[in-house]
Scaffold this active site. Structure first.
Site, PDB file in Angstrom:
ATOM      1  N   TYR A 132     -17.093 -10.577 -32.722  1.00  0.00           N
ATOM      2  CA  TYR A 132     -16.592 -11.821 -33.312  1.00  0.00           C
ATOM      3  C   TYR A 132     -16.300 -12.867 -32.251  1.00  0.00           C
ATOM      4  O   TYR A 132     -16.285 -14.058 -32.523  1.00  0.00           O
ATOM      5  CB  TYR A 132     -15.322 -11.555 -34.125  1.00  0.00           C
ATOM      6  CG  TYR A 132     -15.589 -10.950 -35.489  1.00  0.00           C
ATOM      7  CD1 TYR A 132     -16.383 -11.614 -36.421  1.00  0.00           C
ATOM      8  CD2 TYR A 132     -15.062  -9.718 -35.841  1.00  0.00           C
ATOM      9  CE1 TYR A 132     -16.646 -11.069 -37.666  1.00  0.00           C
ATOM     10  CE2 TYR A 132     -15.319  -9.157 -37.084  1.00  0.00           C
ATOM     11  CZ  TYR A 132     -16.106  -9.836 -38.002  1.00  0.00           C
ATOM     12  OH  TYR A 132     -16.367  -9.300 -39.227  1.00  0.00           O
ATOM     13  N   ASP A 168     -15.386 -27.574 -18.061  1.00  0.00           N
ATOM     14  CA  ASP A 168     -14.547 -26.372 -18.098  1.00  0.00           C
ATOM     15  C   ASP A 168     -14.173 -25.975 -16.673  1.00  0.00           C
ATOM     16  O   ASP A 168     -15.037 -25.906 -15.788  1.00  0.00           O
ATOM     17  CB  ASP A 168     -15.303 -25.196 -18.738  1.00  0.00           C
ATOM     18  CG  ASP A 168     -15.421 -25.334 -20.248  1.00  0.00           C
ATOM     19  OD1 ASP A 168     -14.766 -26.237 -20.793  1.00  0.00           O
ATOM     20  OD2 ASP A 168     -16.167 -24.546 -20.861  1.00  0.00           O
ATOM     21  N   LYS A 214     -24.362 -41.125 -32.115  1.00  0.00           N
ATOM     22  CA  LYS A 214     -23.446 -41.460 -31.026  1.00  0.00           C
ATOM     23  C   LYS A 214     -23.967 -40.911 -29.701  1.00  0.00           C
ATOM     24  O   LYS A 214     -24.205 -39.710 -29.561  1.00  0.00           O
ATOM     25  CB  LYS A 214     -22.065 -40.881 -31.308  1.00  0.00           C
ATOM     26  CG  LYS A 214     -21.322 -41.574 -32.455  1.00  0.00           C
ATOM     27  CD  LYS A 214     -20.938 -42.991 -32.068  1.00  0.00           C
ATOM     28  CE  LYS A 214     -20.106 -43.665 -33.160  1.00  0.00           C
ATOM     29  NZ  LYS A 214     -19.781 -45.069 -32.800  1.00  0.00           N
ATOM     30  N   ARG A 226     -34.457 -31.492 -31.683  1.00  0.00           N
ATOM     31  CA  ARG A 226     -34.045 -31.585 -33.084  1.00  0.00           C
ATOM     32  C   ARG A 226     -34.019 -30.208 -33.754  1.00  0.00           C
ATOM     33  O   ARG A 226     -34.744 -29.295 -33.348  1.00  0.00           O
ATOM     34  CB  ARG A 226     -35.030 -32.482 -33.835  1.00  0.00           C
ATOM     35  CG  ARG A 226     -34.380 -33.196 -35.020  1.00  0.00           C
ATOM     36  CD  ARG A 226     -35.356 -34.008 -35.841  1.00  0.00           C
ATOM     37  NE  ARG A 226     -36.479 -34.545 -35.097  1.00  0.00           N
ATOM     38  CZ  ARG A 226     -37.568 -35.006 -35.713  1.00  0.00           C
ATOM     39  NH1 ARG A 226     -37.667 -34.968 -37.022  1.00  0.00           N
ATOM     40  NH2 ARG A 226     -38.559 -35.492 -35.007  1.00  0.00           N
ATOM     41  N   CYS A 255     -28.246   3.698 -35.020  1.00  0.00           N
ATOM     42  CA  CYS A 255     -27.129   4.138 -34.187  1.00  0.00           C
ATOM     43  C   CYS A 255     -26.005   4.684 -35.069  1.00  0.00           C
ATOM     44  O   CYS A 255     -26.115   5.774 -35.611  1.00  0.00           O
ATOM     45  CB  CYS A 255     -26.659   2.989 -33.291  1.00  0.00           C
ATOM     46  SG  CYS A 255     -25.596   3.533 -31.918  1.00  0.00           S
ATOM     47  N   TYR A 256     -24.925   3.920 -35.248  1.00  0.00           N
ATOM     48  CA  TYR A 256     -23.832   4.347 -36.124  1.00  0.00           C
ATOM     49  C   TYR A 256     -24.353   4.590 -37.538  1.00  0.00           C
ATOM     50  O   TYR A 256     -23.879   5.487 -38.246  1.00  0.00           O
ATOM     51  CB  TYR A 256     -22.772   3.244 -36.129  1.00  0.00           C
ATOM     52  CG  TYR A 256     -21.363   3.699 -36.429  1.00  0.00           C
ATOM     53  CD1 TYR A 256     -20.772   4.727 -35.703  1.00  0.00           C
ATOM     54  CD2 TYR A 256     -20.606   3.072 -37.414  1.00  0.00           C
ATOM     55  CE1 TYR A 256     -19.469   5.117 -35.964  1.00  0.00           C
ATOM     56  CE2 TYR A 256     -19.302   3.452 -37.680  1.00  0.00           C
ATOM     57  CZ  TYR A 256     -18.732   4.474 -36.944  1.00  0.00           C
ATOM     58  OH  TYR A 256     -17.442   4.865 -37.199  1.00  0.00           O
ATOM     59  N   GLN A 301     -25.703   8.034 -37.776  1.00  0.00           N
ATOM     60  CA  GLN A 301     -24.621   9.012 -37.811  1.00  0.00           C
ATOM     61  C   GLN A 301     -23.987   9.085 -39.202  1.00  0.00           C
ATOM     62  O   GLN A 301     -23.664  10.167 -39.695  1.00  0.00           O
ATOM     63  CB  GLN A 301     -23.572   8.662 -36.762  1.00  0.00           C
ATOM     64  CG  GLN A 301     -24.091   8.788 -35.332  1.00  0.00           C
ATOM     65  CD  GLN A 301     -23.092   8.308 -34.296  1.00  0.00           C
ATOM     66  OE1 GLN A 301     -21.957   7.976 -34.620  1.00  0.00           O
ATOM     67  NE2 GLN A 301     -23.519   8.264 -33.042  1.00  0.00           N
ATOM     68  N   GLU A 357     -15.144  10.262 -33.612  1.00  0.00           N
ATOM     69  CA  GLU A 357     -14.836   8.880 -33.238  1.00  0.00           C
ATOM     70  C   GLU A 357     -13.735   8.320 -34.130  1.00  0.00           C
ATOM     71  O   GLU A 357     -12.926   7.512 -33.682  1.00  0.00           O
ATOM     72  CB  GLU A 357     -16.086   8.004 -33.330  1.00  0.00           C
ATOM     73  CG  GLU A 357     -15.835   6.554 -32.979  1.00  0.00           C
ATOM     74  CD  GLU A 357     -17.095   5.719 -32.872  1.00  0.00           C
ATOM     75  OE1 GLU A 357     -16.968   4.520 -32.574  1.00  0.00           O
ATOM     76  OE2 GLU A 357     -18.195   6.250 -33.089  1.00  0.00           O
ATOM     77  N   HIS A 379     -31.421   1.697 -30.503  1.00  0.00           N
ATOM     78  CA  HIS A 379     -31.459   0.348 -31.072  1.00  0.00           C
ATOM     79  C   HIS A 379     -32.874  -0.228 -30.944  1.00  0.00           C
ATOM     80  O   HIS A 379     -33.172  -0.956 -29.994  1.00  0.00           O
ATOM     81  CB  HIS A 379     -30.455  -0.560 -30.355  1.00  0.00           C
ATOM     82  CG  HIS A 379     -29.029  -0.264 -30.684  1.00  0.00           C
ATOM     83  ND1 HIS A 379     -28.370  -0.863 -31.739  1.00  0.00           N
ATOM     84  CD2 HIS A 379     -28.137   0.580 -30.109  1.00  0.00           C
ATOM     85  CE1 HIS A 379     -27.132  -0.407 -31.799  1.00  0.00           C
ATOM     86  NE2 HIS A 379     -26.967   0.475 -30.830  1.00  0.00           N
ATOM     87  N   GLU A 399     -34.232  -2.601 -32.446  1.00  0.00           N
ATOM     88  CA  GLU A 399     -34.292  -4.065 -32.560  1.00  0.00           C
ATOM     89  C   GLU A 399     -34.332  -4.750 -31.196  1.00  0.00           C
ATOM     90  O   GLU A 399     -34.819  -5.880 -31.072  1.00  0.00           O
ATOM     91  CB  GLU A 399     -33.105  -4.597 -33.367  1.00  0.00           C
ATOM     92  CG  GLU A 399     -31.736  -4.486 -32.716  1.00  0.00           C
ATOM     93  CD  GLU A 399     -31.017  -3.187 -32.986  1.00  0.00           C
ATOM     94  OE1 GLU A 399     -29.769  -3.154 -32.867  1.00  0.00           O
ATOM     95  OE2 GLU A 399     -31.690  -2.178 -33.309  1.00  0.00           O
TER      96      GLU A 399
END
Length: 516
Positions: free
Chosen positions: A28, A120, A160, A212, A354-355, A358, A378, A488, A490
């Site tokens: 997150y 920053d 702007k 764009r 993965c999870y 399981q 876990e 994984h 992906e």
């Protein structure tokens, strides 16, 4: 675009935050954590780099302030600085420059992205380092490209330019004059505004490039080429005789995306559905599966916790495939197990990653093998630990170890590991190979001691580590498409080379959509 002209490239990401890497950061907070073949936990942007260029990233391509300071403090404690006062300049900036220049390999261009925002405080050492680098490399060997925002105020009907002007002013105050401005915007930049930006920011008008919003991510290379970005970059390097780009494969991808031959709906049952960047590589891999089959993939995001309530399966009634992705922790576990049960019993194509694999194994243990208290250690210390913490395994000729009490960062099974596929299995047919190598990111493993009992109930262990100790893939033969993988996949899918598992999964979902 540079590759389309025949050049070799390398991409790198510099992140100003203090974490050593994104491995322990919440999805997150930072989106997904991308994993490379050599086991680096990196920024999700490296996934984009790999998908667009096909160039495998490595540990050497992502650096953070945390890693830089860790190295410097380690060297200072060893006495490497010979009693010198250790400072941001030159010690931190030297480390940054060393990272940018090291291990680039045989390439024509190195593209380095600095995260964060100009102004920053945490980014200042990085800006100072690249300012120095620009001076040291000399004119024609370094180009500064600054990404800025051109907000469009709909109420006033006005674009702007002030945010861009102020950002460039901030850069120039620390000694960096951008050569090219890549301006993110919703609508075309009016010619007058383009002239104004060029004048106030001290760049050529042709160097104000419109970035764009595009209908598809994979339209972006062609859009930037139409804006002249690659030509402008080459001009800044003094290269005027570059070959014309061949963007035909990008055009082909774009045509397939915008002219699909049908649509499938995939229900993604996860726990981070509030921020889709947590599943960025997964989203792209599913889209690649759609490209491979010439169809549009519509994703239905479902919080796994909702499947822990009464009559939970109504949201899955209209999907053509169920995917349970990776994750960590106890929240939403029972919902993922329930989703796997739904897919198994209703004969809906199921993909557990993965999870997710399981949870599919726990579902089979509970409902097929007669082990109602099957759990993963876990999230529970009670019951039968069908999934548990592996403390020692081999990688090549080396022994790797971990413990439950150890640091979380960098202590997982990370990176590419080999697997052997069972002869006659579905996955061996999908891969068209007996041996594969896929990227991992997990601490817990399915206990291979349960293999015989689960296989007797129809859950085949169709992929194992070469030593036969680590279950890598499970599948159900008497099912339209039911596959769980510990790795994984992906992370290795590309628009031009969709991962075979995703291509096959979407093909099964397409078949399911025509059966309904």
């Amino acid at each position: 675009m540079l590759q389309a002209r025949g050049y070799k490239v390398r991409l790198r990401k510099l992140d100003p935050y203090l974490n050593v890497d994104p491995g322990t950061m919440s999805p997150y907070q930072h989106g997904e954590c991308y994993v490379t073949d050599d086991g680096a936990e990196t920024d999700l942007d490296l996934g984009h780099y790999e998908r667009f260029t096909g160039v495998p990233a490595s540990q050497a391509d992502n650096i953070t302030t945390g890693r830089i300071y860790s190295r410097i403090i380690e060297r200072e404690r060893r006495g490497d600085y010979l009693g010198a006062t250790v400072q941001v300049i030159p010690h931190v900036t030297d480390q940054i420059k060393q990272f940018v220049l090291s291990d680039a390999g045989d390439v024509d261009f190195v593209l380095c992205e600095i995260g964060g925002t100009v102004g920053d405080i945490e980014g200042l050492p990085f800006f100072e380092a690249i300012r120095q680098l620009g001076q040291e490399l000399g004119e024609g060997n370094a180009v500064f490209l600054h990404v800025t925002l051109l907000p469009f105020i709909k109420v006033a009907g006005e674009m702007k330019t002030k945010p861009t002007q102020h950002s460039v002013k901030e850069l120039r105050s620390i000694g960096i004059q951008p050569d090219i401005l890549l301006c993110r915007c919703e609508i075309p930049i009016p010619p007058g505004d383009k002239r104004k930006i060029a004048l106030f920011c001290n760049v050529r008008e042709s160097a104000v490039i419109e970035g764009r919003d595009a209908a598809s991510l994979y339209d972006v290379p062609m859009e930037y080429h139409r804006q002249g970005l690659d030509t402008e970059i080459l001009h800044c390097f003094g290269i005027e005789d570059a070959p014309d780009p061949d963007l035909s494969r990008w055009q082909q991808i774009s045509d397939t995306i915008h002219n699909p031959d049908g649509e499938v709906t995939i229900g993604v049952v996860g726990k981070y559905v509030g921020l889709l960047d947590a599943y960025k590589s997964l989203i792209e891999a599913l889209n690649h599966g759609g490209i491979a089959n010439g169809v549009k993939v519509r994703l239905k995001w479902l919080d796994s916790e909702q499947f822990e309530k009464d009559d939970p399966f109504e949201p899955l009634e209209d999907v053509h495939g169920v995917l349970v992705p990776g994750g960590f922790g106890e929240r939403g576990v029972e919902g993922k197990i329930a989703a796997a049960k739904f897919a198994r019993e209703r004969k809906v194509p199921f993909f557990g990653i993965c999870y997710g694999m399981q949870m599919a194994v726990l579902e089979a243990a509970r409902n097929l093998a007669g082990v109602p208290d099957a759990v993963s250690s876990e999230f529970s210390s009670e019951g039968e630990p069908v999934v548990g913490l592996l403390t020692e395994w081999t990688r090549g000729n080396e022994i790797e170890t971990r413990s439950a009490a150890g640091d979380l960062g960098g202590t997982m099974r990370l990176g590419a590991y080999p697997a052997v596929l069972k002869e006659g299995s579905r996955v061996r047919e999908i891969y068209g190979a007996a041996h594969i190598e896929e990227r991992h990111r997990h601490r817990y493993e399915v206990n291979v001691a349960w293999k015989e009992k689960l296989e007797a109930c129809g859950l085949t262990f169709s992929g194992l580590s070469p030593d036969g100790i680590l279950p890598e893939i499970v599948e159900i033969e008497d099912h339209p498409w039911f596959v769980g993988v510990q790795f994984h996949p992906e992370l290795k899918s590309r628009p031009f080379e969709p991962h075979p598992l995703f291509a096959s999964f979407i093909a099964a979902a397409l078949h399911q959509s025509r059966m309904v």
